[in-house]
Design an enzyme around this catalytic site. Sequence first.
Site, PDB file in Angstrom:
ATOM      1  N   CYS A 295     -23.815   3.749  44.598  1.00  0.00           N
ATOM      2  CA  CYS A 295     -22.521   3.107  44.312  1.00  0.00           C
ATOM      3  C   CYS A 295     -21.506   4.064  43.692  1.00  0.00           C
ATOM      4  O   CYS A 295     -20.334   3.732  43.589  1.00  0.00           O
ATOM      5  CB  CYS A 295     -22.728   1.891  43.410  1.00  0.00           C
ATOM      6  SG  CYS A 295     -23.929   0.739  44.089  1.00  0.00           S
TER       7      CYS A 295
ATOM      8  N   HIS B  84     -16.585   0.337  39.575  1.00  0.00           N
ATOM      9  CA  HIS B  84     -17.503  -0.151  40.608  1.00  0.00           C
ATOM     10  C   HIS B  84     -17.662  -1.657  40.446  1.00  0.00           C
ATOM     11  O   HIS B  84     -17.837  -2.161  39.337  1.00  0.00           O
ATOM     12  CB  HIS B  84     -18.845   0.566  40.489  1.00  0.00           C
ATOM     13  CG  HIS B  84     -19.895  -0.030  41.359  1.00  0.00           C
ATOM     14  ND1 HIS B  84     -19.660  -0.364  42.680  1.00  0.00           N
ATOM     15  CD2 HIS B  84     -21.186  -0.389  41.105  1.00  0.00           C
ATOM     16  CE1 HIS B  84     -20.767  -0.880  43.191  1.00  0.00           C
ATOM     17  NE2 HIS B  84     -21.693  -0.923  42.262  1.00  0.00           N
TER      18      HIS B  84
ATOM     19  N   ASN C  35     -21.083  -6.965  45.674  1.00  0.00           N
ATOM     20  CA  ASN C  35     -21.284  -5.531  45.442  1.00  0.00           C
ATOM     21  C   ASN C  35     -21.442  -4.826  46.785  1.00  0.00           C
ATOM     22  O   ASN C  35     -22.450  -4.989  47.459  1.00  0.00           O
ATOM     23  CB  ASN C  35     -22.528  -5.341  44.563  1.00  0.00           C
ATOM     24  CG  ASN C  35     -22.810  -3.875  44.247  1.00  0.00           C
ATOM     25  OD1 ASN C  35     -22.262  -2.971  44.881  1.00  0.00           O
ATOM     26  ND2 ASN C  35     -23.688  -3.656  43.292  1.00  0.00           N
TER      27      ASN C  35
HETATM   28  N1  COA Z   1     -30.253 -17.931  40.146  1.00  0.00           N
HETATM   29  C1  COA Z   1     -30.756 -18.624  39.133  1.00  0.00           C
HETATM   30  N2  COA Z   1     -31.562 -18.087  38.196  1.00  0.00           N
HETATM   31  C2  COA Z   1     -31.839 -16.780  38.299  1.00  0.00           C
HETATM   32  C3  COA Z   1     -31.352 -15.998  39.349  1.00  0.00           C
HETATM   33  C4  COA Z   1     -30.538 -16.638  40.298  1.00  0.00           C
HETATM   34  N3  COA Z   1     -29.998 -15.948  41.338  1.00  0.00           N
HETATM   35  N4  COA Z   1     -31.811 -14.739  39.186  1.00  0.00           N
HETATM   36  C5  COA Z   1     -32.564 -14.731  38.077  1.00  0.00           C
HETATM   37  N5  COA Z   1     -32.597 -15.974  37.544  1.00  0.00           N
HETATM   38  C6  COA Z   1     -33.278 -16.417  36.334  1.00  0.00           C
HETATM   39  C7  COA Z   1     -34.418 -15.502  35.931  1.00  0.00           C
HETATM   40  O1  COA Z   1     -35.585 -15.823  36.626  1.00  0.00           O
HETATM   41  C8  COA Z   1     -34.507 -15.756  34.459  1.00  0.00           C
HETATM   42  O2  COA Z   1     -35.208 -16.964  34.253  1.00  0.00           O
HETATM   43  P1  COA Z   1     -36.210 -17.139  33.006  1.00  0.00           P
HETATM   44  O3  COA Z   1     -35.331 -16.987  31.788  1.00  0.00           O
HETATM   45  O4  COA Z   1     -36.761 -18.490  33.222  1.00  0.00           O
HETATM   46  O5  COA Z   1     -37.187 -16.021  33.141  1.00  0.00           O
HETATM   47  C9  COA Z   1     -33.062 -16.008  34.024  1.00  0.00           C
HETATM   48  O6  COA Z   1     -32.357 -16.361  35.239  1.00  0.00           O
HETATM   49  C10 COA Z   1     -32.417 -14.798  33.404  1.00  0.00           C
HETATM   50  O7  COA Z   1     -32.729 -13.667  34.202  1.00  0.00           O
HETATM   51  P2  COA Z   1     -32.146 -12.249  33.902  1.00  0.00           P
HETATM   52  O8  COA Z   1     -32.664 -11.292  34.917  1.00  0.00           O
HETATM   53  O9  COA Z   1     -32.306 -11.914  32.449  1.00  0.00           O
HETATM   54  O10 COA Z   1     -30.594 -12.544  34.177  1.00  0.00           O
HETATM   55  P3  COA Z   1     -29.362 -11.628  33.885  1.00  0.00           P
HETATM   56  O11 COA Z   1     -28.417 -12.301  32.992  1.00  0.00           O
HETATM   57  O12 COA Z   1     -29.792 -10.220  33.531  1.00  0.00           O
HETATM   58  O13 COA Z   1     -28.681 -11.593  35.306  1.00  0.00           O
HETATM   59  C11 COA Z   1     -28.420 -10.058  37.123  1.00  0.00           C
HETATM   60  C12 COA Z   1     -29.359 -11.035  36.407  1.00  0.00           C
HETATM   61  C13 COA Z   1     -29.165  -9.438  38.277  1.00  0.00           C
HETATM   62  C14 COA Z   1     -27.219 -10.843  37.596  1.00  0.00           C
HETATM   63  C15 COA Z   1     -27.981  -8.988  36.087  1.00  0.00           C
HETATM   64  O14 COA Z   1     -29.112  -8.452  35.427  1.00  0.00           O
HETATM   65  C16 COA Z   1     -27.240  -7.849  36.726  1.00  0.00           C
HETATM   66  O15 COA Z   1     -26.181  -8.033  37.300  1.00  0.00           O
HETATM   67  N6  COA Z   1     -27.771  -6.619  36.597  1.00  0.00           N
HETATM   68  C17 COA Z   1     -27.124  -5.460  37.153  1.00  0.00           C
HETATM   69  C18 COA Z   1     -27.365  -5.438  38.635  1.00  0.00           C
HETATM   70  C19 COA Z   1     -26.466  -4.476  39.330  1.00  0.00           C
HETATM   71  O16 COA Z   1     -25.333  -4.318  38.971  1.00  0.00           O
HETATM   72  N7  COA Z   1     -27.005  -3.834  40.354  1.00  0.00           N
HETATM   73  C20 COA Z   1     -26.271  -2.921  41.159  1.00  0.00           C
HETATM   74  C21 COA Z   1     -26.029  -1.671  40.453  1.00  0.00           C
HETATM   75  S1  COA Z   1     -25.066  -0.611  41.414  1.00  0.00           S
END
Ligand code: COA
Length: 314
Positions: free
Chosen positions: A115, A239, A269
Amino acid sequence: MAEDSLMRGAVIRSWGTALPPKVVTNHDLEQTLDTSDEWIVERTGIRERRVGGTTSGLAIEAGRQALDRAGWDPSTVDLVILATTTPDQQVPASASTVQNELGIAGGAFDLNAACSGFVYALIAGHGLIGAGMSRVLLIGAETLSRITDWDDRGTAILFADGAGAVTLEAVDGPGQLLGWDLGSDGSARHILDADIGGYLEMDGREVFRRAVRVMVESGNTALERAGVSASDISLVVPHQANIRIIESACTRLDIPMERAVSVLDRTGNTSSASIPLALADAADAGRISPGDLVLLVGFGAGMTWASAVLRWQP
Ligand code: COA
């Protein structure tokens, strides 16, 4: 090569974009995944994304638009750099398809810095213009939908397809690039990766944590090298991964969110395409005036990062 050519600067002349016509909304994803529109909007800021096409097809569309807007004859272009993590084939570079279809006379190569790829390409383009080239076409294009597991709610909600392009031309004098920074920490490569023939796998929380940190460090390094401060920046083009990452980074960079560009609610993204798509959106909306300072900040798998401070003078 003339010695003074190494001092030659460059400016962005024009830009172009391409998004596939198929829209996939969060509500569409609710049909197949254990997720909800509310959860996705709250945690990411994404409402819908575009899916479809080929990487070279999207790159050609965006590149052609940028060339037309600059009024450039493709036979005058020295090089096309295609930033992508999703080339159409393993060999050859998709940039070769783009070069041929657009009728570009010069060279062509793909660049994969995930990215951060578009900002890496921008910095490389400035370097090659400093080394003697006159006109370079820079494109970021992706079809991430091809390497996304649509049954994995952790990644399917995020990634999408699109392309953005800019034309970069040599000018007398220092040009637009005031400061830049790029880097990589390959020890973190396992937190976001896809095997050849496989799907994207990601430790979302860890990517989030590191993304904010490297955006702030890299953004500040570029500002320092440019000899400017955060308050001088009129527009940040980050980004487009997650609105919460952008908010956290802007807070720590001490740049108000009103100065940040966000298109991720509509695009998701799009990796290498995300910064040129956001830049084009801001430029088309009249959010940048000649003389404004613009900070581009990318981060991505690798982990890679890249930032650039530009004085806007299209
Ligand atoms: N819908 C509903 N629930 C979801 C879910 C979805 N799509 N994805 C994960 N969950 C749940 C998880 O299972 C977890 O449940 P639990 O508490 O029962 O275990 C809960 O939501 C929280 O999960 P978590 O992974 O801590 O969520 P988060 O706030 O970190 O959000 C992302 C997840 C992926 C949105 C976030 O971590 C993120 O954006 N990370 C960066 C990713 C990124 O930018 N990647 C590209 C880089 S170039």
